[in-house]
Design an enzyme around this catalytic site. Structure first.
Site, PDB file in Angstrom:
ATOM      1  N   THR A 114      -4.282  -2.616 -11.806  1.00  0.00           N
ATOM      2  CA  THR A 114      -5.706  -2.337 -11.598  1.00  0.00           C
ATOM      3  C   THR A 114      -6.608  -3.143 -12.526  1.00  0.00           C
ATOM      4  O   THR A 114      -7.636  -3.683 -12.107  1.00  0.00           O
ATOM      5  CB  THR A 114      -5.947  -0.838 -11.890  1.00  0.00           C
ATOM      6  OG1 THR A 114      -5.074  -0.107 -11.054  1.00  0.00           O
ATOM      7  CG2 THR A 114      -7.372  -0.442 -11.634  1.00  0.00           C
ATOM      8  N   ASP A 153      -7.642   0.562  -3.325  1.00  0.00           N
ATOM      9  CA  ASP A 153      -6.521   1.517  -3.309  1.00  0.00           C
ATOM     10  C   ASP A 153      -6.485   2.306  -2.008  1.00  0.00           C
ATOM     11  O   ASP A 153      -5.463   2.363  -1.327  1.00  0.00           O
ATOM     12  CB  ASP A 153      -6.663   2.523  -4.470  1.00  0.00           C
ATOM     13  CG  ASP A 153      -6.069   2.002  -5.755  1.00  0.00           C
ATOM     14  OD1 ASP A 153      -4.948   1.476  -5.719  1.00  0.00           O
ATOM     15  OD2 ASP A 153      -6.737   2.123  -6.801  1.00  0.00           O
TER      16      ASP A 153
END
Ligand code: AMP
Ligand code: MG
Length: 333
Positions: free
Chosen positions: A129, A46
């Site tokens: 994710t 991220d």
């Protein structure tokens, strides 16, 4: 208005972030059993992905704001020193000349809050994710919003083959989707500049529909979509995968409907989870609304405050699905 430069810059930015994600994911998959000391791999990806995209955009469009999910606060905490080092190391594998200060500054450029006027970029560096952690599907999603409208979208899907035969993912393959408003939708292999135009499915029979939905049942009610599919006479099992690659499947005609039915009443969708995908489906000839048939309103800041759930379709089946949704228990207050 041609957005050739924007498109080229956005594609390059997403490709860099995809490389970083692949590196982090393969490291993670190869030492899954080892106790991690440097923070979760998704966090590395991220922060690292946001740094790369932000830096790349800032070189071409220094005045453009960016809305990204991350800020460097967390990285600067003493206990996260190893995480920070890992982010820096992964970013430098792709852009060696960046130093720590530049990397942190690039992450923090992603602090725009959006809104109805002007232009800004919106980024989800790792969308899906949970898929990323499972070694399955995820996407790097970047979009340009101008005066509340999405005008450009790029989706990098490092584990999605060009033709779907196994939605569980094939590491080593990868697909990139992109679209600019008024210019059609395209895909290409992640590693080759060989683009092809994509269009939605021509399916008109509700029973011939193929649904795509979240892998995670907390993100979209599997029960409701199964009921709806039954009402429409759909017999094929839904394609379940993480991230905005689902929009890509609708855009290239492999799925006919991407449905997202809220599980709790309170959840408002993040704009970075839909901006890129929505313009890609529309430019491929499809339609995207919420479950009440309203256009997605990207002018409300970080959330789709005025929308409830998502329906992306090949267009032809859109109204049929909206009508069927009205008959689904619990959908209308
Ligand atoms: P997907 O892979 O399509 O299920 O979408 C992943 C995205 O779901 C993440 O980026 C989150 O922002 C978002 N998400 C997290 N919690 C929820 C929820 N309760 N309902 C819907 N979406 C969610
Ligand atoms: Mg996301």
């Amino acid at each position: 208005m041609s957005r050739e430069l924007e498109r080229e810059v956005a594609v390059r930015a997403v490709l860099k972030a995809c490389r970083l994600c692949r590196n982090v994911q393969s490291e993670h998959m190869s030492r899954q059993k080892v106790n991690k000391t440097d923070g979760s791999p998704v966090t590395v990806a991220d922060f690292g992905g946001q740094a790369l995209v932000s830096h790349h955009l800032s070189m071409a469009f220094p005045a453009d704001p960016l809305m990204g999910e991350e800020s460097s606060d967390q990285l600067l905490r003493r206990e996260n020193g190893a995480l920070k080092e890992s982010v820096i190391q992964h970013v430098r594998r792709i852009v060696p000349e960046l130093d720590e200060e530049e990397i942190l500054a690039a992450i923090d450029r992603g602090n725009a809050s959006g809104g109805p006027s002007g232009r800004f970029w919106v980024l989800d560096p790792v969308d899906g994710t949970k898929g990323f952690l499972r070694g399955a599907q995820y996407a790097v999603a970047l979009a340009l919003v101008e005066d509340g409208e999405v005008t450009l979208g790029v989706l990098g899907c490092p584990n999605l083959p060009l033709v779907l035969d196994n939605p569980g993912g094939h590491p080593g393959q990868g697909c990139l989707f992109f679209a600019a408003k008024g210019e059609g939708a395209f895909m290409r292999p992640l590693d080759e500049e060989r683009e092809q135009r994509i269009t939605v499915s021509l399916e008109e029979r509700p029973s011939g529909a193929l649904f795509a939905e979240s892998f995670e049942s907390e993100h979209s009610s599997h029960k409701d979509s199964a009921r709806l599919a039954k009402m429409l006479g759909v017999t094929r099992e839904p394609l379940r995968m993480d991230g905005q690659g689902k929009y890509g499947l609708v855009a290239r005609g492999e799925a006919t409907i991407y449905l997202r039915v809220p599980v709790g009443k309170e959840y408002a969708e993040n704009i970075w989870d839909h901006a890129a995908g929505a313009v890609i489906v529309e430019e491929a000839g499809g339609k995207v609304t919420d479950l009440d048939g309203l256009r997605l309103d990207f002018s409300r800041g970080k959330k789709l405050e005025k929308n409830r759930g998502i329906l992306a379709s090949n267009g032809r089946l859109h109204d049929t699905v909206l009508e069927a949704l009205e008959g689904l228990p619990g959908q209308k207050e």
